[in-house]
Design an enzyme around this catalytic site. Structure first.
Site, PDB file in Angstrom:
ATOM      1  N   HIS A 550      52.189  34.309  68.879  1.00 55.09           N
ATOM      2  CA  HIS A 550      52.627  33.770  67.588  1.00 55.09           C
ATOM      3  C   HIS A 550      52.959  32.280  67.668  1.00 55.09           C
ATOM      4  CE1 HIS A 550      53.957  33.695  63.542  1.00 55.09           C
ATOM      5  NE2 HIS A 550      54.458  34.920  63.468  1.00 55.09           N
ATOM      6  N   ASP A 765      34.178  40.199  57.006  1.00 54.32           N
ATOM      7  CA  ASP A 765      33.015  41.065  57.227  1.00 54.32           C
ATOM      8  C   ASP A 765      32.247  40.532  58.431  1.00 54.32           C
ATOM      9  OD1 ASP A 765      30.649  42.452  57.201  1.00 54.32           O
ATOM     10  OD2 ASP A 765      30.107  41.943  55.135  1.00 54.32           O
TER      11      ASP A 765
END
Length: 830
Positions: A550, A765
């Protein structure tokens, strides 16, 4: 297996030549045997170039300098009294190579381990009790880069805890220590018989009260009802030894083995409480006087062996600690190589086991004649649905993790993180997983190959992601752009999406198999910043899971990287949005100036907690659509404008506090994780910036005020907290970091619901269409059960919904679930 000639491994330095007597507890005929064990260690990319044989050989030689009696030989004195001649002759060490992978072995954390006799070659003549090596080791390299570490030790020298102490020394030295943290202590006289000897107890463990009667035969006949049966309890007596206590570092045997007697009829026909009471009475004998009596018995009766006929001994080694040892490659699957002692089929073990969900279990391993084992297995299957301890485990074939480098050479340079990136509260990893269906139009395309190549090409643009974090002065984080790469794991699972029963909510199934945790890979410094795993499913679909540091980016930044991967996977030469570093834009001003009260970093009620560490946490998810949100809006003042995030944060903060049943005057906090990008102008953050641009202001109130007031009260606190978001607030946080040593957020009594409905990770995608479902793999941050997520979801009708996922202690979650069920008829989001 290609095995080298066994060698005598001597201590790394000269050691004293002397004789040392074993204690009268060590010196029992019942301990004159060898115990075998084996570790299975995975390949660890962080140990690339390190030879496990060389590491283990050198570490053992150095450890033997401190444990030099282990490199000696046992001799017998008058009355068969055992002593060790510390002659430095050494232990047996064998080096080997096997053309097999851990995956091919199908290693599971229970007996019988595969090919034990090959992984621990029995050197002829080496297993005599006297005048032979006391320890034997074999380290076998596997072709996957992992290895096995097998051993055999003379039980008269030490018990399980003593051996663990020696291996703990080996592991510390293997990882760079000059000496073990616990220095060995001999002092075996402390467990000798008193003078004169005095036997004060009836030691039935050494007395055969039914000679000639056995508990199984070659015909495997059933036990007669009146046959004597004996439960033996092998007990660690260290905690019972005081006046004087055993010194820290004592590694000899400190066990006793009292028994109870019953008949087969009484044991089997009475309720379980009958057997339990016998076990408890046997255990109650374990105290110093019993110990002293055993030692006296040894010297007065010729050191007898335990009676093994008709005896069942289940040794509890769940707390010994072997499973926690790390020789540099991470923790390993391990355990005894045999379910019992030589020629004693009635001995077994209780072994610790952690499953794929991180849940702790106990594995009971022991031997029985084949027909008896079949009967026992049927009974357990009927009563508990227990077949194997891996029930529910996918058995995925996980290839060895690899370091995936950028597809082209990239600059080698150092880049500082911003002062917003560089917070203690950002020093952790975030896991996520996405599930993709089979797409007939992608027939012949391998998702592993497509994703591997796309990630490598994307790393050319995002090359800092392929580097390693380093610390500079004052712990300032920077990334060294080394091009070492990210971790990438390829896997196959013999399961379909339908068989997984994949739904949209946490907890996702088999997360730890779909994202294998490479030991040692999640350190903040000097480790890969990203980990990926692509797992093919037998239906033609796949899972794409990742783990990111992070400190290097937030959710929006990670989504930007995944967008680049998806575009390249679909044929683009470069991402449409080029990455921008420019982390200095979110550094503290010079001189630093803290202009706000940042209660998110100040513990205003130290010592107060909102749940006990003993309480089991459970993850759960709840679905909210227009109907549910409309119901909630009816609970706030008419005309009150609010976002779905504000409304759900207020509602779950209140309901969660009620469910936890906190004291009325206890402070409770709501932390709002806010994306500040749209608030940054003069100058704005450039398009393509992928660092952390979030702040986490908090609201404070008491449990009483939050739960007794209408929902509008909590909503107003949420809105006021969000209203603090500004460029000045962000600048103030950055200044606070550099002036106060980069503090961590206060996590106790805090609830944080992160809104990731607009981050876009589920929209990408990679050629197979959008993910069926997916999101964070954990309902919160490590060791912070108060964190949760709002995740987007589209149902089969194309209707958009929001899923709220978070953790609570089990009883609190049950209360919350009942409340939601009553109010919204919400049970599970399926």
């Amino acid at each position: 297996i290609h095995r080298r000639e066994p060698e005598l491994l001597r201590p790394a330095k000269p050691t004293p030549h002397e004789f040392k007597y074993l204690s009268d507890i060590d010196d029992q005929d019942g301990l004159r045997y060898f115990v075998r064990g084996i570790y299975f260690c995975r390949h660890n990319p962080l140990m690339q170039g390190k030879d496990p044989v060389k590491v283990m050989r050198e570490a053992m030689a150095k450890a033997l300098v401190f444990y030099y009696p282990m490199a000696g030989r046992l001799r017998e004195g008058p009355n068969r009294k055992l002593m060790v001649e510390c002659n430095g002759e050494g232990v047996l060490f064998t080096e080997a190579d096997a053309q097999v992978t851990l995956q091919q072995l199908g290693v599971a954390p229970y007996l019988p381990y595969p090919y034990t006799d090959e992984f621990l070659f029995n050197v002829p003549g080496s297993s005599e009790i006297l005048n032979c090596p006391l320890l034997m080791f074999q380290v076998t390299r596997l072709k996957c880069g992992g290895f096995t570490f097998a051993f055999k030790f003379n039980h008269t020298m030490c018990d399980g805890l003593g051996l663990f102490q020696f291996y703990s020394a080996v592991s510390e030295i293997a990882r760079g220590a000059d000496a073990p943290s616990i220095l060995p202590v001999w002092e075996r006289h402390l467990l000798d018989s008193i003078d004169p000897p005095k036997v004060t107890h009836q030691h039935l463990e050494y007395v055969d009260t039914a000679p000639g009667v056995v508990d199984h035969s070659s015909e495997e006949k059933l036990l007669p009802p009146n046959q004597e049966v004996r439960p033996m309890c092998t007990l660690n007596a260290r905690h019972k030894l005081f006046n004087p206590p055993l010194p820290r570092g004592y590694y000899g045997n400190a066990i006793v083995c009292p028994v109870a007697l019953a008949t087969a009829s009484d044991l089997t026909r009475n309720p379980l409480g009958y057997a339990l009471e016998l076990v408890k009475k046997v255990k109650a004998q374990c105290y110093r006087d019993y110990f002293s009596s055993v030692a006296s018995l040894m010297v007065t009766t010729g050191r007898p062996a335990h009676v093994s006929a008709r005896t069942f001994d289940l040794s509890d080694i769940t707390h010994v600690g072997f499973w926690e040892l790390d020789y540099g490659w991470g923790k390993a699957a391990c355990g005894p190589a045999d379910a019992g002692c030589p020629e004693f089929f009635g001995c077994g073990y209780l072994v610790p086991f952690t499953n794929q969900k991180g849940e702790k279990r106990i594995v009971a391993s022991f031997s029985l004649p084949a027909l008896a084992m079949e009967r026992l297995s049927r009974e357990l299957k009927t009563m508990f649905d227990i077949d194997q301890p891996t029930a529910g485990h996918l058995g995925s074939e996980i290839r060895e993790p690899e370091l995936l480098r950028p597809a082209e050479p990239t600059p080698h340079e150092f880049k500082h993180l911003s002062d917003i990136d560089d917070q203690e509260g950002m020093r952790y990893f975030v896991r996520a997983i996405y599930f993709y269906r089979h797409n007939p139009s992608m027939q012949g395309k391998d998702p592993v190959k497509v994703m591997r190549e796309a990630i490598a090409k994307a790393l050319v643009f995002y090359y800092p992601m392929a580097g390693r974090l380093r610390e500079g002065p004052n712990r300032k984080l920077m990334v060294e752009c080394t091009g070492e790469g990210v971790l990438f794991t390829e896997a196959d699972a013999q399961v379909t999406l339908e068989e997984l029963g994949v739904t949209l909510q946490l907890p996702y199934p088999y997360t730890d198999e779909f994202l294998f945790n490479v030991p040692g890979s999640t350190e903040i410094l000097n480790c890969p910043l990203l980990m990926f795993q692509v797992t093919r499913l037998k239906c033609g679909g796949f899972t794409f899971a990742f783990n990111f540091n992070h400190a290097i980016c937030d959710g929006v930044g990670m989504s930007q990287f995944c967008s680049a991967v998806s575009e390249i996977a679909c044929g683009a030469d470069a991402p449409s949005i080029l990455p921008v570093w420019e982390r200095h834009l979110l550094d503290s001003i010079d001189p630093p100036k803290v202009t706000h009260q940042h209660l998110e970093y100040v513990d205003t009620a130290p010592g107060e907690v909102d749940h006990s560490s003993e309480e089991k946490l459970v993850d759960r998810s709840f679905l909210f659509g227009p109907k549910e949100l409309s119901t909630l809006r009816g609970l706030v003042p008419p005309g009150e404008k609010c976002t779905s995030f504000e409304l759900l944060s207020a509602y779950f903060w209140k309901c969660r506090t009620i469910a936890l049943q906190l004291p009325p005057d206890q402070e409770v906090r709501l932390m709002c994780t806010l994306n500040a990008r749209h608030k940054l102008f003069n100058p704005p953050l450039p398009r393509g910036y992928y660092g952390n641009a979030i702040v986490c202001p908090v609201a404070l109130t008491t449990a009483s005020d939050l739960t007794r007031n209408p929902l509008g009260y909590a909503l107003e606190l949420v809105k006021k907290t969000k209203a603090q978001l500004s460029r000045d607030y962000l600048s103030s946080v950055a200044s606070l970091m550099v002036t106060t040593g980069r503090p961590c957020y206060v996590l106790a009594r805090t609830f944080e619901l992160s809104d990731i409905t607009h981050v876009g990770l589920s929209e990408w995608d990679y050629g197979w269409g959008k993910a069926v479902c997916g999101g964070p793999a954990d309902a919160g941050c490590p060791e912070f059960f108060g964190c949760g997520y709002l995740v987007p979801f589209t149902n089969q009708k194309g209707e958009k919904r929001i899923v709220a996922s978070f953790s609570l202690p089990a009883l609190a979650m049950e209360r919350l679930s009942r409340e939601l069920k009553t109010m919204f008829d919400i049970d599970q989001p399926t």
